[in-house]
Design an enzyme around this catalytic site. Structure first.
Site, PDB file in Angstrom:
ATOM      1  N   CYS B 100     -19.143 -47.966  58.795  1.00  0.00           N
ATOM      2  CA  CYS B 100     -18.678 -47.458  57.505  1.00  0.00           C
ATOM      3  C   CYS B 100     -18.075 -46.103  57.803  1.00  0.00           C
ATOM      4  O   CYS B 100     -18.800 -45.137  58.038  1.00  0.00           O
ATOM      5  CB  CYS B 100     -19.808 -47.345  56.480  1.00  0.00           C
ATOM      6  N   CYS B 103     -18.933 -43.318  54.818  1.00  0.00           N
ATOM      7  CA  CYS B 103     -20.297 -42.817  54.563  1.00  0.00           C
ATOM      8  C   CYS B 103     -21.263 -43.682  55.354  1.00  0.00           C
ATOM      9  O   CYS B 103     -21.238 -43.675  56.571  1.00  0.00           O
ATOM     10  CB  CYS B 103     -20.616 -42.766  53.084  1.00  0.00           C
ATOM     11  N   SER B 104     -22.073 -44.430  54.696  1.00  0.00           N
ATOM     12  CA  SER B 104     -23.033 -45.250  55.438  1.00  0.00           C
ATOM     13  C   SER B 104     -23.375 -46.503  54.642  1.00  0.00           C
ATOM     14  O   SER B 104     -24.536 -46.871  54.550  1.00  0.00           O
ATOM     15  CB  SER B 104     -24.286 -44.444  55.761  1.00  0.00           C
ATOM     16  N   CYS B 105     -22.355 -47.161  54.077  1.00  0.00           N
ATOM     17  CA  CYS B 105     -22.582 -48.425  53.376  1.00  0.00           C
ATOM     18  C   CYS B 105     -23.164 -49.429  54.376  1.00  0.00           C
ATOM     19  O   CYS B 105     -22.682 -49.526  55.498  1.00  0.00           O
ATOM     20  CB  CYS B 105     -21.276 -48.979  52.822  1.00  0.00           C
TER      21      CYS B 105
END
Lengths: 129, 198
Positions: B100, B103-105
């Protein structure tokens, strides 16, 4: 690959107590990843001697009492209180100021909402190489 | 209420962890280790069940590849961050890896709590530009003729990598296959290997 150590919560948890961790059938429950990261951070710092659990617990009890919400069955409620207690503890210890936490939280909030477009590529899917 | 709002809490937790690490008071890897010790209850075993079923049930594999959201929901794994899933399959010619970049999906209901490296800027930036090098740093060495597809998660779409079923596991049952399928193999930063003696 990292192997999972046995998590020793002796002295950190009190089943059925006022600040007991949310559990289902004896297992810790989380309903979002941030809850697990927060819990992991607090346990790690306690185990490495950055604070003693009773100091943290004192803040947690204060936060829960002040909020008037003592529904520890709901992890999203409980771990918000847990986060607030930890914020107060690290400020009290002088590890990091409340202002700095606020400032960094705003940066992280922008990042999470995908507003930090300081990247040098598009957000395309399936880049081919 | 004077405690953190629901909207802000994830940002606050990220801020706390990064500040503690910067101050030398904590280590991401140590938090990972604590998380790893309890994440199996909610963690990658769900994703592994999906993969093991796809390996052993050709019809399910087809369904997973054509409509992962429905096929995964059929296993009972629904909810936040698995609403729009896409499954991508590793083959002898193609390797898939997920990132991702913004961000950090992460499909955490399938894979558990994301490891710290998934959020590192170095991983997020480099795996797009030089996936072969990054993968080799994870210990995944691919032949030059294997194409690498890098899938960029978003708030709308999450990806599940279906790793290649290793040779030597033909006789194993679904229940025997599940423990072989690691979290990293479903992100694409590891391969699945057959157990010794299989």
């Amino acid at each position: 690959m990292m192997t999972a150590p046995t998590l020793d919560l002796t002295g950190l948890d009190e089943l059925g107590g006022a600040v007991a961790l949310p559990r289902s059938n004896g297992e810790l429950i989380f309903d979002a990843p941030w809850q697990g990261r927060l819990f992991g951070l607090v346990v790690h710092m306690c185990q490495s001697g950055r604070f003693v659990w009773d100091d943290f617990k004192k803040h947690l009890i204060d936060v829960i009492d002040a909020s008037g919400v003592d529904d520890v069955c709901d992890p999203s409620v409980y771990y918000r209180q847990f986060g607030e207690a930890f914020t107060r503890l690290v400020a009290e210890k002088g590890y990091v100021s409340a202002d700095l936490i606020e400032e960094r939280s705003r940066v992280e909030a922008d990042r999470l909402s995908h507003n930090d477009h300081d990247h040098d590529h598009d957000h395309d899917h399936g880049h081919r190489h | 209420m004077d405690w953190i709002s629901m909207a802000d809490v994830e940002a606050r937790v990220n801020a706390l962890e990064s500040l503690m690490v910067e101050k030398g008071l904590a280590e991401h890897e140590a938090v990972d280790a604590v998380v790893a010790s309890f994440e199996n209850d909610m963690g990658p075993v769900n994703g592994a069940k999906v993969v093991a079923r796809a390996w052993t049930d050709p019809q399910y594999r087809e369904w997973l590849l054509s409509d992962a959201t429905a096929a995964i929901a059929d296993m009972g794994f629904t909810g936040l961050q698995t609403e729009h899933m896409v499954a991508v399959e590793n083959t002898a010619q193609r390797h898939n890896v997920v990132v991702c970049t913004l961000c950090s999906c992460y499909p955490w209901t399938l894979l558990g709590i994301p490891p710290a490296w998934f959020k590192y800027p170095q991983y997020r930036a480099r795996v797009v530009k030089e996936p072969r090098s990054v993968l080799s740093e994870f210990g995944v060495t691919l032949d030059d003729d294997v194409k690498i597809d890098v899938w960029d998660s978003s708030a709308e779409i999450r990806y599940l990598v279906i790793p290649q079923r290793p040779a030597g596991t033909e006789g194993l049952s679904v229940d025997e296959l599940i423990p072989l399928i690691s979290r990293d193999s479903m992100v694409g930063t590891a391969l699945v290997t057959a157990p010794a003696g299989a």
